[in-house]
Structures are given as C-alpha cells and as structure tokens.
Design a protein around this motif. Structure first.
Motif, short mmCIF file in Angstrom:
data_model
loop_
_atom_site.label_atom_id
_atom_site.label_comp_id
_atom_site.label_asym_id
_atom_site.label_seq_id
_atom_site.Cartn_x
_atom_site.Cartn_y
_atom_site.Cartn_z
N HIS A 166 -5.45 17.25 0.05
CA HIS A 166 -5.58 15.99 -0.69
C HIS A 166 -6.46 16.13 -1.93
O HIS A 166 -6.98 15.16 -2.47
N MET A 167 -6.63 17.38 -2.35
CA MET A 167 -7.31 17.63 -3.62
C MET A 167 -6.37 17.22 -4.75
O MET A 167 -5.20 17.60 -4.77
N PRO A 168 -6.84 16.39 -5.69
CA PRO A 168 -5.94 16.00 -6.78
C PRO A 168 -5.69 17.18 -7.73
O PRO A 168 -6.63 17.79 -8.22
N VAL A 169 -4.43 17.51 -7.91
CA VAL A 169 -4.09 18.59 -8.85
C VAL A 169 -3.32 18.06 -10.06
O VAL A 169 -3.33 18.68 -11.12
N TYR A 170 -2.61 16.95 -9.87
CA TYR A 170 -1.94 16.31 -11.00
C TYR A 170 -2.39 14.84 -10.99
O TYR A 170 -1.71 13.99 -10.41
N PRO A 171 -3.54 14.52 -11.60
CA PRO A 171 -4.03 13.13 -11.56
C PRO A 171 -2.94 12.15 -12.01
O PRO A 171 -2.26 12.38 -13.01
N GLY A 172 -2.78 11.07 -11.24
CA GLY A 172 -1.72 10.11 -11.56
C GLY A 172 -0.33 10.59 -11.22
O GLY A 172 0.66 9.97 -11.60
N GLY A 173 -0.25 11.70 -10.49
CA GLY A 173 1.06 12.30 -10.16
C GLY A 173 1.79 11.55 -9.07
O GLY A 173 1.59 10.34 -8.87
N GLU A 174 2.63 12.28 -8.36
CA GLU A 174 3.49 11.64 -7.35
C GLU A 174 2.67 11.17 -6.15
O GLU A 174 1.66 11.77 -5.81
N PRO A 175 3.12 10.07 -5.47
CA PRO A 175 2.34 9.52 -4.36
C PRO A 175 2.32 10.44 -3.13
O PRO A 175 3.28 11.17 -2.87
N CYS A 176 1.19 10.39 -2.42
CA CYS A 176 0.99 11.19 -1.20
C CYS A 176 0.90 10.24 -0.01
O CYS A 176 0.55 9.07 -0.17
N SER A 177 1.18 10.76 1.19
CA SER A 177 1.11 9.93 2.40
C SER A 177 -0.29 9.39 2.64
O SER A 177 -0.47 8.42 3.37
N CYS A 178 -1.30 10.00 2.01
CA CYS A 178 -2.68 9.54 2.22
C CYS A 178 -3.01 8.31 1.39
O CYS A 178 -4.07 7.70 1.55
N GLY A 179 -2.11 7.92 0.49
CA GLY A 179 -2.36 6.76 -0.34
C GLY A 179 -2.78 7.10 -1.77
O GLY A 179 -2.77 6.23 -2.64
N GLN A 180 -3.14 8.36 -1.99
CA GLN A 180 -3.52 8.78 -3.34
C GLN A 180 -2.29 9.33 -4.08
O GLN A 180 -1.19 9.38 -3.53
N ARG A 181 -2.52 9.76 -5.29
CA ARG A 181 -1.44 10.36 -6.08
C ARG A 181 -1.84 11.77 -6.53
O ARG A 181 -3.01 12.03 -6.76
N GLY A 182 -0.81 12.61 -6.67
CA GLY A 182 -1.04 13.92 -7.28
C GLY A 182 -1.78 14.92 -6.40
O GLY A 182 -2.35 15.88 -6.91
#
Ligand code: ZN
Length: 321
Positions: A166-182
C-alpha cells in the motif's frame, strides 16, 4: 528426550486459498505435507485447528514426535502474544492462536506473520543466506515485505511493518482495495496485474503467468507489465534509501518470469537512485514454500532446538503441487 531421528516440528501456513501443513524432520526435510482449502469449514479458526490436529496425528503415525508447531498467517500478527489481530483474507479477528492450538495439541506454539516467516527461511537457507539486512517481497495476491534488520524480521510498533503493497507509487492513480489510490499492489502484485490487464481490454481470464507469456506479442500485456516493473522499481528505490538492504529478494509468480521480469525491475531501481549503487535483486529460493519453511524454523526455536545455517534447504522441500 526424543532422539533426533524421531523428532519433528509441525509447520502450518494459513493462506486465503489453502491451509498448508507439513511435518518437518530434524534435518529440515519435509516428511509429509497436507493441504486443505481455507473454506473447508464455515469457521476458519476451526479449519486451522482441525488441520493442526490431523498433522500431529500424521506425524505420530510416521513415528515422528512433534517438538513444537509453527503457524503463520497474513495480516496483523502479534507474535509476542501469539494473537492474530486482524487478517481479512482468512477472516480472522483477535484470534488467540497460540492459546487455542497449545491447548489442542499440548505443544509449544510459535505464531508468526507469513511474509516475515518467509524472510526467516530465505535467511537460513535461501536467497539471503548469511545476510543480516535484506528485504523479501513475495508478489502474490497482495504484496507484504519481510524487512530483516540485524538478523530479525521487523514487526513494527503495531505488527504491521512491511505492508509495502500500500505504498503509493502513482499518487492519484488507480483505486486499491484499501481505499487509497496508486498503491504498489494495484500495479505489481500478481492479482493486480491480472485485474489491470482484464480491465484494459486484454484476453479474458489470463493470469499473471499468461500475461508474462504474452508480453512479446500482446500490446496490453506489454503495457501492464511495464507499469508493474516500473512501479516495483520505484518502490524498491524508496525501500533501498530507507533501509540500505544488502539484498532484495523477490518471490511469487511474477518472479518465475526470470529476466523478463528482473531486468526491467533492476533497470527501474537503478534509474531511480542517483548517488548510490542498487543492492542486488534476486529471486526467492523457496518460492511459495518459504513461509512454511520459516514456520518450521520458528517452531524449532520455540522448542529450544537449533536452526543452523542451511537448515531446511530448498532441495529438502517438495515443490508445490
Ligand atoms: Zn492500497
């Protein structure tokens, strides 16, 4: 005292799809393996307890006396108290695994985290043999790392160190199951790769292995592959700068693709580091069995038995069926 030839430990790896058990001899050889689907019982804890009892009986039937059992799971694992705090994939919440299994079997129980246990295996007899500072990233359904510092896998303040998926590698990128993006695992886990490939219009039903095979001829496969290796290289650069590992070990299905995978990952890592040389990036020696070998090593330590360098070497472990 049981003689070494009759002594064994039990090792159990609880995953989202299967629960794998093994009887491991004093020499590190797998003497017996047992796999059941994780959903074999409506009660996931009961399924694990039944498998442990079966494994003990199987060991005794082989003439081997268990000295201890090691059980590893994904999620937030409190290794000191032997409690699985939370593991969504296996439907565990605040399960006192050490107490339950200890009561059932009357044996010492080591409870651990699957990725950290895999790190133990790679350090004892695998791709990080003899190293005190290294990273292991199994690239499976998700991505969790074993961060090994001064010879010990780091659990962190709340047992959640190494959740690098769940480390952000593409900020604002595609959605993740954890609720964050990228997040890294959206792009570079085996599961994420297959999902992106399908969503971008690839051949339906292709898994990460099939996508690897199609990279040379399939434009969508090429694109998601490039994104995955670039995302991973970026994440590894951050980890390298933070931890200065002597080596980075990658496991899971993507690592099976060999140079097709490792070359671009190494290139992306090198390109992201300005002033320092990257650590060597190698393939896991144990693959999918690493967590189970680690569970066996943890069981031996729990029983006060030595785990010498080279114990449980990959050639003693049967390949996954
Ligand atoms: Zn995420």
């Amino acid at each position: 005292m049981t003689q070494p030839e009759g002594r064994c430990v039990l090792a159990v790896d609880v995953g989202g799809t299967t629960i794998k058990g093994a009887v491991v001899g004093d020499d590190g050889r797998f003497r017996h393996s047992l796999t059941v689907p994780s959903r074999a019982d409506d009660d996931p804890v009961k399924a694990v307890r039944s498998l442990c009892l079966q494994l003990r009986d199987d060991a005794l039937a082989l003439g081997a006396t268990p000295a201890a059992i090691g059980v590893v799971t994904p999620g937030l694992v409190d290794e000191v108290y032997g409690v699985v705090r939370y593991a969504a994939n296996i439907r565990f919440r605040d399960v006192p695994l050490r107490a339950l299994i200890g009561d059932d079997l009357g044996l010492p129980v080591a409870v651990g985290h699957d990725a950290r246990a895999a790190g133990v295996a790679e350090a004892v007899a695998g791709a990080a043999s003899g190293l005190d500072n290294f990273l292991l990233l199994p690239l499976g359904t998700g991505i969790a790392a074993a961060v090994v510092v001064h010879g010990a896998p780091v659990p962190g303040a709340t047992g959640s160190a190494g959740e690098v998926g769940h480390m952000p590698v593409y900020p604002g990128g595609e959605p993740c199951s954890c609720g964050q993006r990228g997040c890294l695992e959206v792009y570079a886990s085996a599961g994420g790769l297959a999902r992106r490939y399908a969503r971008l219009g690839g051949t339906p039903g292709l898994d990460s292995r099939g996508i690897a095979d199609a990279v040379a001829t399939d434009r969508v496969a090429r694109a998601v592959w490039d994104d995955a290796t670039q995302a991973l290289g970026t994440a590894l650069a951050t980890l390298t700068l933070t931890l200065d590992p002597a080596r980075i070990v990658l496991g899971g299905g993507l690592a099976d693709a060999g140079a097709l995978f490792f070359d671009p990952v190494r290139d992306a890592l090198r390109a992201a580091l300005a002033w320092r040389t990257p650590p060597p990036v190698l393939r896991s020696a144990f693959g999918a069995q690493a967590a189970q070998v680690g569970a066996a090593a943890m069981a031996r330590r729990e029983a006060g038995l030595p785990v010498p360098d080279g114990w449980g070497a990959p050639e003693l472990v049967p390949p996954v069926a």
